[in-house]
Design a protein around this motif. Sequence first.
Motif, PDB file in Angstrom:
ATOM      1  N   VAL A 145      43.600  35.721  34.329  1.00  0.00           N
ATOM      2  CA  VAL A 145      44.588  36.510  33.601  1.00  0.00           C
ATOM      3  C   VAL A 145      43.864  37.172  32.439  1.00  0.00           C
ATOM      4  O   VAL A 145      43.411  36.508  31.507  1.00  0.00           O
ATOM      5  CB  VAL A 145      45.742  35.625  33.083  1.00  0.00           C
ATOM      6  N   GLY A 146      43.734  38.490  32.499  1.00  0.00           N
ATOM      7  CA  GLY A 146      42.999  39.224  31.468  1.00  0.00           C
ATOM      8  C   GLY A 146      41.721  39.800  32.029  1.00  0.00           C
ATOM      9  O   GLY A 146      40.802  39.056  32.380  1.00  0.00           O
ATOM     10  N   PHE A 152      41.759  39.601  39.308  1.00  0.00           N
ATOM     11  CA  PHE A 152      42.265  39.642  37.942  1.00  0.00           C
ATOM     12  C   PHE A 152      43.723  40.083  37.962  1.00  0.00           C
ATOM     13  O   PHE A 152      44.137  40.838  38.857  1.00  0.00           O
ATOM     14  CB  PHE A 152      41.505  40.679  37.103  1.00  0.00           C
ATOM     15  N   VAL A 153      44.493  39.649  36.964  1.00  0.00           N
ATOM     16  CA  VAL A 153      45.769  40.301  36.668  1.00  0.00           C
ATOM     17  C   VAL A 153      45.711  40.761  35.215  1.00  0.00           C
ATOM     18  O   VAL A 153      45.172  40.063  34.351  1.00  0.00           O
ATOM     19  CB  VAL A 153      46.983  39.369  36.886  1.00  0.00           C
ATOM     20  N   GLY A 199      37.285  37.926  30.290  1.00  0.00           N
ATOM     21  CA  GLY A 199      37.403  37.741  31.728  1.00  0.00           C
ATOM     22  C   GLY A 199      36.146  38.135  32.475  1.00  0.00           C
ATOM     23  O   GLY A 199      35.689  37.417  33.382  1.00  0.00           O
ATOM     24  N   GLN A 200      35.556  39.258  32.097  1.00  0.00           N
ATOM     25  CA  GLN A 200      34.345  39.687  32.806  1.00  0.00           C
ATOM     26  C   GLN A 200      33.168  38.755  32.533  1.00  0.00           C
ATOM     27  O   GLN A 200      32.314  38.554  33.384  1.00  0.00           O
ATOM     28  CB  GLN A 200      34.008  41.144  32.461  1.00  0.00           C
ATOM     29  N   ILE A 230      44.229  28.836  37.674  1.00  0.00           N
ATOM     30  CA  ILE A 230      44.370  30.057  36.883  1.00  0.00           C
ATOM     31  C   ILE A 230      43.620  29.886  35.568  1.00  0.00           C
ATOM     32  O   ILE A 230      43.771  28.868  34.893  1.00  0.00           O
ATOM     33  CB  ILE A 230      45.854  30.367  36.610  1.00  0.00           C
ATOM     34  N   PHE A 231      42.797  30.886  35.206  1.00  0.00           N
ATOM     35  CA  PHE A 231      42.104  30.903  33.932  1.00  0.00           C
ATOM     36  C   PHE A 231      42.723  32.009  33.068  1.00  0.00           C
ATOM     37  O   PHE A 231      42.730  33.179  33.460  1.00  0.00           O
ATOM     38  CB  PHE A 231      40.610  31.192  34.106  1.00  0.00           C
ATOM     39  N   ILE A 232      43.246  31.631  31.905  1.00  0.00           N
ATOM     40  CA  ILE A 232      43.818  32.601  30.976  1.00  0.00           C
ATOM     41  C   ILE A 232      42.708  33.038  30.025  1.00  0.00           C
ATOM     42  O   ILE A 232      42.276  32.276  29.161  1.00  0.00           O
ATOM     43  CB  ILE A 232      45.005  32.001  30.203  1.00  0.00           C
ATOM     44  N   ALA A 233      42.236  34.269  30.195  1.00  0.00           N
ATOM     45  CA  ALA A 233      41.063  34.757  29.459  1.00  0.00           C
ATOM     46  C   ALA A 233      41.460  35.886  28.521  1.00  0.00           C
ATOM     47  O   ALA A 233      40.946  37.005  28.620  1.00  0.00           O
ATOM     48  CB  ALA A 233      39.978  35.208  30.433  1.00  0.00           C
ATOM     49  N   ILE A 234      42.410  35.610  27.619  1.00  0.00           N
ATOM     50  CA  ILE A 234      42.828  36.600  26.613  1.00  0.00           C
ATOM     51  C   ILE A 234      42.784  35.915  25.247  1.00  0.00           C
ATOM     52  O   ILE A 234      43.822  35.524  24.693  1.00  0.00           O
ATOM     53  CB  ILE A 234      44.245  37.134  26.896  1.00  0.00           C
ATOM     54  N   PRO A 235      41.610  35.734  24.665  1.00  0.00           N
ATOM     55  CA  PRO A 235      41.499  35.007  23.389  1.00  0.00           C
ATOM     56  C   PRO A 235      42.249  35.674  22.240  1.00  0.00           C
ATOM     57  O   PRO A 235      42.610  35.004  21.274  1.00  0.00           O
ATOM     58  CB  PRO A 235      39.981  34.992  23.121  1.00  0.00           C
TER      59      PRO A 235
END
Length: 427
Positions: free
Chosen positions: A155-156, A180-181, A161-162, A216-221
């Motif tokens: 997510v992100g 990705f979403v 995310g990259q 799911i990995f939430i990657a929006i710090p």
Amino acid sequence: MKIAITLLGLLRKHRRTTTSIIYALIAATSYSIAFLLRFALLRDGTARFLWSLILLVVIRVGFALVTRLGIGSWRYVGIRDLFRLTLATTAGSILFFAMTWWVPGVPHVPRFIIVLEWLLTGNLTATVWVTYRYIFEWQTHREHRFEGTKRVLLVGAGMAGQMLVREMARVPTGHTPVGFVDDDSMKRGTLIHGVEVVGSVDDLARIAEEHEVEQIFIAIPSAEPAQLRRIIELCENLDIGFKLLPGIREVIEGDARLNQLREVRLEDLLGRNPIELELPELSTDVEGQTVLITGAAGSIGSELARQVALHAPSKLILVDQAETPLYYIDLELGKNHPDLDVEARLIDVTDCTRLDEVFKLHRPSRVFHAAAYKHVPMMEGHPLAAVHNNVLGTWLVAKAAGEHGTKRFILVSTDKAVCPANVMGAT
């Protein structure tokens, strides 16, 4: 295979010499192709070609050494390396042009050949780098293949995310990114390190089912608390585990990694740091005392440990049977209170022998007993486990405290123990 490994080790040992030879061969090949395209089959004479080739190779190798291309690790090649390559090839071509056009006695070389050689050398060098990196990553994944690799949805699709996808591509992690979403419609359908942005956050349930997502990995710090709560609510509706990448600092510094992913904490949803209470009563009670906390890795025990650590005990002993959370609370307290003597002990409170050992060794004057099974539905299905841990464990800890001179024993209980209507409350 052994011969190849030995040869590779030898080449790595002499990296500078090896890369200089490779860069010389690339320059010679590029120049030969450019020269042949301009003068078919060298009909214009080989002497000019050979002398100018020697000059070019010397210039190319010299600039590779000056710009330190020879010591770069090709397995980690990136944008900065491509910039140095462009700088080295451009400066080398300018010097080669100046010498072949304006220095007396040096063979004249047409500008077409110089420009074409510059293009070919840069592209061939970059191709060699990328090919080496691809082969290295492929071989690494092949040698360290995980059983049961998890399919991950991120997510992100921003910087964080990259970075995570890049790490999963470089080294075996037991995770395979499937997509990705991201709510940015401009990113929809784009590829990031070969992984597609397949939809928005609102499409999470559908995408997770279509791609057979296992985590799911939430990657929006940088997400605002409201945005994060929305994402977490969507994740909680799925029967899929999820983790959060917390720190924006690591992302800015280019150091976002899989081992920084963790479970969601209360402060992530608050949007601020939790308030640290300095209680005078607690300070008076624990200052200079040896304090032991059972269940120290749990939600209540870990917060107790943080609060006690603020009030200068002489020693803090953390007891729990859960290895990973005990390890992390020990690390946290060690970082936040470097002068505090903290000791983590991996002990089950129903293990009377090891309990007696730790009480005999440290003789704590204050004991906070927070080790208990607390989930009501789970305890309804496992009443014997509840009695064993909550009743027997409490009795054994209290018994050890009494036998070894503990002056104050605090039991962390629950309102469900008053007129109990379930197994958890009764135990």
